[in-house]
Scaffold this motif. Structure first.
Motif, PDB file in Angstrom:
ATOM      1  N   LEU A   1       0.825  -1.213   0.000  1.00 50.88           N
ATOM      2  CA  LEU A   1       0.000   0.000   0.000  1.00 50.88           C
ATOM      3  C   LEU A   1       0.857   1.260   0.000  1.00 50.88           C
ATOM      4  O   LEU A   1       1.845   1.359   0.734  1.00 50.88           O
ATOM      5  N   TRP A   2       0.450   2.236  -0.811  1.00 54.85           N
ATOM      6  CA  TRP A   2       1.095   3.545  -0.876  1.00 54.85           C
ATOM      7  C   TRP A   2       0.013   4.604  -0.694  1.00 54.85           C
ATOM      8  O   TRP A   2      -1.075   4.467  -1.250  1.00 54.85           O
ATOM      9  N   PHE A   3       0.328   5.633   0.072  1.00 55.21           N
ATOM     10  CA  PHE A   3      -0.684   6.632   0.398  1.00 55.21           C
ATOM     11  C   PHE A   3      -0.273   8.018  -0.087  1.00 55.21           C
ATOM     12  O   PHE A   3       0.802   8.514   0.269  1.00 55.21           O
ATOM     13  N   LYS A   4      -1.130   8.626  -0.892  1.00 53.22           N
ATOM     14  CA  LYS A   4      -0.890   9.992  -1.371  1.00 53.22           C
ATOM     15  C   LYS A   4      -1.571  10.947  -0.408  1.00 53.22           C
ATOM     16  O   LYS A   4      -2.804  10.979  -0.306  1.00 53.22           O
ATOM     17  N   CYS A   5      -0.782  11.734   0.305  1.00 51.05           N
ATOM     18  CA  CYS A   5      -1.293  12.483   1.463  1.00 51.05           C
ATOM     19  C   CYS A   5      -1.775  13.885   1.113  1.00 51.05           C
ATOM     20  O   CYS A   5      -1.121  14.879   1.453  1.00 51.05           O
TER      21      CYS A   5
ATOM     22  N   ILE B   1      -6.827   3.465  -5.918  1.00 45.35           N
ATOM     23  CA  ILE B   1      -8.208   3.521  -5.421  1.00 45.35           C
ATOM     24  C   ILE B   1      -8.430   4.909  -4.858  1.00 45.35           C
ATOM     25  O   ILE B   1      -7.652   5.374  -4.007  1.00 45.35           O
ATOM     26  N   ALA B   2      -9.462   5.585  -5.336  1.00 45.96           N
ATOM     27  CA  ALA B   2      -9.753   6.937  -4.868  1.00 45.96           C
ATOM     28  C   ALA B   2     -11.178   6.996  -4.341  1.00 45.96           C
ATOM     29  O   ALA B   2     -12.046   6.254  -4.817  1.00 45.96           O
ATOM     30  N   PRO B   3     -11.434   7.870  -3.370  1.00 45.02           N
ATOM     31  CA  PRO B   3     -12.821   8.064  -2.928  1.00 45.02           C
ATOM     32  C   PRO B   3     -13.616   8.754  -4.034  1.00 45.02           C
ATOM     33  O   PRO B   3     -13.056   9.494  -4.832  1.00 45.02           O
ATOM     34  N   CYS B   4     -14.915   8.518  -4.066  1.00 48.44           N
ATOM     35  CA  CYS B   4     -15.758   9.143  -5.083  1.00 48.44           C
ATOM     36  C   CYS B   4     -16.974   9.822  -4.464  1.00 48.44           C
ATOM     37  O   CYS B   4     -17.840   9.168  -3.895  1.00 48.44           O
ATOM     38  N   GLY B   5     -16.992  11.168  -4.540  1.00 46.40           N
ATOM     39  CA  GLY B   5     -18.177  11.935  -4.151  1.00 46.40           C
ATOM     40  C   GLY B   5     -18.814  12.432  -5.450  1.00 46.40           C
ATOM     41  O   GLY B   5     -19.464  11.674  -6.153  1.00 46.40           O
ATOM     42  N   GLY B   6     -18.526  13.680  -5.822  1.00 41.91           N
ATOM     43  CA  GLY B   6     -18.993  14.212  -7.102  1.00 41.91           C
ATOM     44  C   GLY B   6     -18.208  13.649  -8.272  1.00 41.91           C
ATOM     45  O   GLY B   6     -18.624  13.766  -9.423  1.00 41.91           O
ATOM     46  N   GLY B   7     -17.051  13.080  -7.986  1.00 45.14           N
ATOM     47  CA  GLY B   7     -16.285  12.391  -9.024  1.00 45.14           C
ATOM     48  C   GLY B   7     -15.264  13.251  -9.758  1.00 45.14           C
ATOM     49  O   GLY B   7     -14.603  12.770 -10.681  1.00 45.14           O
ATOM     50  N   GLY B   8     -15.105  14.506  -9.343  1.00 49.04           N
ATOM     51  CA  GLY B   8     -14.119  15.366 -10.000  1.00 49.04           C
ATOM     52  C   GLY B   8     -12.709  14.817  -9.842  1.00 49.04           C
ATOM     53  O   GLY B   8     -11.948  14.735 -10.813  1.00 49.04           O
ATOM     54  N   MET B   9     -12.370  14.408  -8.628  1.00 49.34           N
ATOM     55  CA  MET B   9     -11.018  13.901  -8.388  1.00 49.34           C
ATOM     56  C   MET B   9     -10.830  12.527  -9.014  1.00 49.34           C
ATOM     57  O   MET B   9      -9.824  12.268  -9.674  1.00 49.34           O
ATOM     58  N   LEU B  10     -11.820  11.647  -8.818  1.00 44.66           N
ATOM     59  CA  LEU B  10     -11.689  10.293  -9.383  1.00 44.66           C
ATOM     60  C   LEU B  10     -11.512  10.358 -10.901  1.00 44.66           C
ATOM     61  O   LEU B  10     -10.645   9.687 -11.466  1.00 44.66           O
ATOM     62  N   SER B  11     -12.300  11.185 -11.573  1.00 40.79           N
ATOM     63  CA  SER B  11     -12.177  11.247 -13.037  1.00 40.79           C
ATOM     64  C   SER B  11     -10.846  11.890 -13.434  1.00 40.79           C
ATOM     65  O   SER B  11     -10.223  11.474 -14.417  1.00 40.79           O
TER      66      SER B  11
ATOM     67  N   GLY C   1      -1.750 -12.555  -8.280  1.00 39.04           N
ATOM     68  CA  GLY C   1      -1.014 -13.773  -7.946  1.00 39.04           C
ATOM     69  C   GLY C   1       0.089 -13.535  -6.938  1.00 39.04           C
ATOM     70  O   GLY C   1      -0.028 -12.686  -6.053  1.00 39.04           O
ATOM     71  N   GLU C   2       1.169 -14.305  -7.100  1.00 41.95           N
ATOM     72  CA  GLU C   2       2.295 -14.296  -6.166  1.00 41.95           C
ATOM     73  C   GLU C   2       2.982 -12.939  -6.052  1.00 41.95           C
ATOM     74  O   GLU C   2       3.457 -12.556  -4.990  1.00 41.95           O
ATOM     75  N   ASP C   3       3.079 -12.232  -7.188  1.00 41.50           N
ATOM     76  CA  ASP C   3       3.789 -10.954  -7.195  1.00 41.50           C
ATOM     77  C   ASP C   3       3.084  -9.896  -6.356  1.00 41.50           C
ATOM     78  O   ASP C   3       3.714  -9.018  -5.782  1.00 41.50           O
ATOM     79  N   GLY C   4       1.771  -9.986  -6.299  1.00 43.95           N
ATOM     80  CA  GLY C   4       1.010  -8.969  -5.615  1.00 43.95           C
ATOM     81  C   GLY C   4       0.947  -7.678  -6.412  1.00 43.95           C
ATOM     82  O   GLY C   4       1.489  -7.590  -7.515  1.00 43.95           O
ATOM     83  N   TRP C   5       0.267  -6.681  -5.837  1.00 48.54           N
ATOM     84  CA  TRP C   5       0.107  -5.387  -6.504  1.00 48.54           C
ATOM     85  C   TRP C   5       0.590  -4.256  -5.605  1.00 48.54           C
ATOM     86  O   TRP C   5       0.448  -4.308  -4.370  1.00 48.54           O
ATOM     87  N   ASP C   6       1.116  -3.234  -6.269  1.00 50.59           N
ATOM     88  CA  ASP C   6       1.355  -1.965  -5.595  1.00 50.59           C
ATOM     89  C   ASP C   6       0.099  -1.126  -5.749  1.00 50.59           C
ATOM     90  O   ASP C   6      -0.279  -0.739  -6.861  1.00 50.59           O
ATOM     91  N   VAL C   7      -0.541  -0.874  -4.623  1.00 50.15           N
ATOM     92  CA  VAL C   7      -1.861  -0.234  -4.623  1.00 50.15           C
ATOM     93  C   VAL C   7      -1.752   1.186  -4.060  1.00 50.15           C
ATOM     94  O   VAL C   7      -1.304   1.381  -2.928  1.00 50.15           O
ATOM     95  N   GLY C   8      -2.144   2.147  -4.858  1.00 53.06           N
ATOM     96  CA  GLY C   8      -2.138   3.544  -4.416  1.00 53.06           C
ATOM     97  C   GLY C   8      -3.479   3.924  -3.813  1.00 53.06           C
ATOM     98  O   GLY C   8      -4.525   3.669  -4.399  1.00 53.06           O
ATOM     99  N   ILE C   9      -3.415   4.496  -2.617  1.00 56.67           N
ATOM    100  CA  ILE C   9      -4.629   4.921  -1.917  1.00 56.67           C
ATOM    101  C   ILE C   9      -4.582   6.445  -1.830  1.00 56.67           C
ATOM    102  O   ILE C   9      -3.578   6.998  -1.367  1.00 56.67           O
ATOM    103  N   VAL C  10      -5.648   7.099  -2.253  1.00 58.89           N
ATOM    104  CA  VAL C  10      -5.679   8.563  -2.163  1.00 58.89           C
ATOM    105  C   VAL C  10      -6.289   8.989  -0.833  1.00 58.89           C
ATOM    106  O   VAL C  10      -7.461   8.734  -0.573  1.00 58.89           O
ATOM    107  N   PHE C  11      -5.450   9.602   0.024  1.00 59.53           N
ATOM    108  CA  PHE C  11      -5.971  10.258   1.224  1.00 59.53           C
ATOM    109  C   PHE C  11      -6.383  11.660   0.799  1.00 59.53           C
ATOM    110  O   PHE C  11      -5.555  12.558   0.657  1.00 59.53           O
TER     111      PHE C  11
END
Lengths: 385, 385
Positions: free
Chosen positions: B60-64, B225-235, B353-363
């Motif tokens: 997990l990686w977090f964009k603060c 993965i980003a939160p979605c309200g009005g969707g401006g940031m997600l889009s 699979g075995e390698d896994g994923w680097d997952v970015g989480i938007v704070f």
């Protein structure tokens, strides 16, 4: 712990050597700043008292040891203690690593030593009062330590610790009163100095070519304020600043006499016992003997300032609201000094004048119970700014 | 707001251009990671349900963006909106800067627009329901905005907004449903990609020369993965990832139908009204029309996941306890997906699979009332891990 007589001398160079030793194991924690907090600190109404108050010009910088491994600066000293122990002639050869290390602590030092030991494949025995909070016990066990329970007085804890040493041959690693611990904690001071210099240089570059007056200004920290419990970190930071011209101040809660280092420093006699239930629970400890020799006898700390419980909580709120960082109450103590202590603030106004000072604040850790924090904030909403 | 017909096309290149425009005004916020949270996310018992659950491998990686100006990503869109407005032919020459800008919001967008306007010496009119929390009103005024009160229904707010426009000639800057806002918010996605690449490269260097197998592994984010309200940031984030191979997912609370974007995406019809009191108060908004065109019609978002209130609060606690950062409940939603959503987790197990994923989480932000937070944690201590 390595025999203190084998420790490097307490100098800035030894702190630099400690830094090289622990570099692979600890984070170079970030330094942050906040325009709004610096502006607030530079206003008359940062304080809460009557009229006629000081108006110093402060630019605040925060060294975020709450982001350090185990959530506190204690990881530095613990990793340094283990590295030094590994270098002690005969320790490894004599099976020291199999016998392990031991300490008595229920706080950040316990977790730090557990992690440093586990990283090196060394057993750690942690003596904790049996009344310790279950999450603290769980966290320490989570780092792979062997937890041994004791009564809660210092006599009881020391008796159990001696018993562990007799039974296992483990080496004692005290939380602060040892040169290797002091040198390890001091490494945060070296980083802090370099980081603020780089950040100020970056700011100037962004702002374009400076005027003559701007160029004349200092290029790094003028002052560091650190919290003071046992004094291991404060004395280490003081060593890291020796010869740099950066002044170092200690900060303490005044509640129920937790300002033992301040009182000792001002009277010339170290105070050896403290019994305070200040909200800054990491600072309920009396100043250690070796820290005292650095702080007072060598005068590497320029003075102490203390703050009230309400001031600590108010500063804590500001750190959460403005800086968005989770810190423990002890970490809010130096920020409270910068914002609310009139003695400190009028000193800065007097000595720094128009230019103001770049003030480094050590955020020592971020290990706080959210339940306790929730209560603290909901019960003290009226003291908030 | 600049006429949408004059906006750059919704592409990754336009996000890069937006980034250059706003660079002098916003922070390049840090990206953090945590060994312990990644380990927790990769355990079966991260979730709370029955046996037989997925065991994906997640880094997990977090964009603060909680450390962004005004404490939220909204500063990016607001500064971009103003920069674009300044470039609209005739706006400055016609006295637009004197007439100012207007929006209706009681949250982060209000403060962001106020700051962006003040930075440019432009008046900002903010329409807020008169029942808004006093600290929010004070904060918006603190950024120099002219606050105008309205009733709390959308019809009442829009009527007052129209009146302000008629009286002052101010230009409307909507919170999310405009290309310039979307492109501004998307800039966080470009930074996130670069920062994680650099951090992974740094980790590898620390670990020494990699083996052949290690070298074969991917060098950056697999997913955001980003939160979605009005969707401006997600889009915007989705645009920033177009053509990179990085998949983007939206995350929402499921409480009282706040997962409108998910339901719309899965049924093929945008849902235009939401009435939810989810604890993730930034995500009570329905998805906007232009965000929908990017997210659904262009399929730049690969899917949506939703989480319960208890899961959001549990993820929030973990962010405070393990990462030591102050985030608002909305920011905990994508972390809750990574930790607790079985659909997401079994998908990762299957595809990575075995390698896994680097997952970015938007704070996304850190603006939270400490009193409310205190209550939340003390009332929900039983849901904590």
């Amino acid at each position: 712990m390595a025999d203190p007589s084998t420790s490097p001398p307490l100098t800035r160079e030894s702190v630099a050597a400690a830094r090289e030793l622990i570099k692979p194991f600890v984070h170079r924690t970030p330094v942050i700043s906040s325009t709004s907090l610096s502006a607030l600190a530079s206003e008359v109404d940062a304080g809460s008292g009557p009229e006629g108050k000081a108006k110093p010009k402060l630019r605040l910088w925060f060294k975020c040891e709450n982001f350090q491994k185990v959530g506190a600066f204690k990881a530095r000293g613990a990793f340094h203690a283990i590295e030094r122990l590994k270098k002690e002639p005969g320790w490894l050869e004599g099976g020291g690593a199999q016998r392990g290390v031991v300490t008595h602590s229920s706080g950040n030092h316990a977790q730090a030593l557990s992690l440093a030991a586990r990283t090196n494949g060394i057993p750690a025995h942690i003596v904790m009062p049996s009344i310790s909070a279950p999450p603290k016990i769980a966290a320490t066990k989570g780092y792979g330590a062997h937890v041994v329970f004791s009564g809660s007085t210092s006599v009881e804890r020391e008796a159990v610790t001696m018993k562990v040493i007799e039974e296992t041959g483990a080496r004692l690693v005290p939380p602060y009163d040892h040169p290797d611990i002091i040198l390890g904690q001091g490494t945060l001071g070296l980083e802090f100095q370099e980081q603020v210099e780089a950040l100020i240089a970056e700011e100037r570059e962004k702002a374009g070519a400076g005027t003559g007056a701007e160029k004349k200004k200092k290029k790094g920290l003028d002052v560091i304020i650190a919290p003071c419990g046992g004094g291991g970190m404060l004395s280490g930071v003081a060593l890291s600043c020796e010869g740099t011209g950066i002044r170092v101040f200690g900060s303490e809660p005044s509640f129920q006499g937790a300002d033992d280092a301040k009182r000792g420093y001002e009277s010339g006699t170290r105070i050896e016992t403290v019994s305070s239930l200040t909200v800054a629970d990491g600072l309920r400890t009396p100043l250690g003997r070796i820290p005292w020799s650095v702080i007072y006898e060598r005068r590497l700390v320029s003075g102490f300032y203390s703050v009230s419980e309400a001031e600590i909580i108010r500063a804590l709120r500001l750190a959460y609201e403005r800086l968005k960082v989770v810190i423990e109450p002890s970490s809010a103590v130096p920020l409270a000094v910068a914002l609310y202590n009139e003695d400190f603030r009028s000193m800065v106004e007097r000595e720094a004048g128009e230019d103001g000072w770049d003030v480094g604040i050590v955020f020592s850790g971020g290990n706080v119970s959210l339940d306790a924090l929730g209560k603290l904030f909901s019960e003290n909403s009226e003291v908030a700014k």
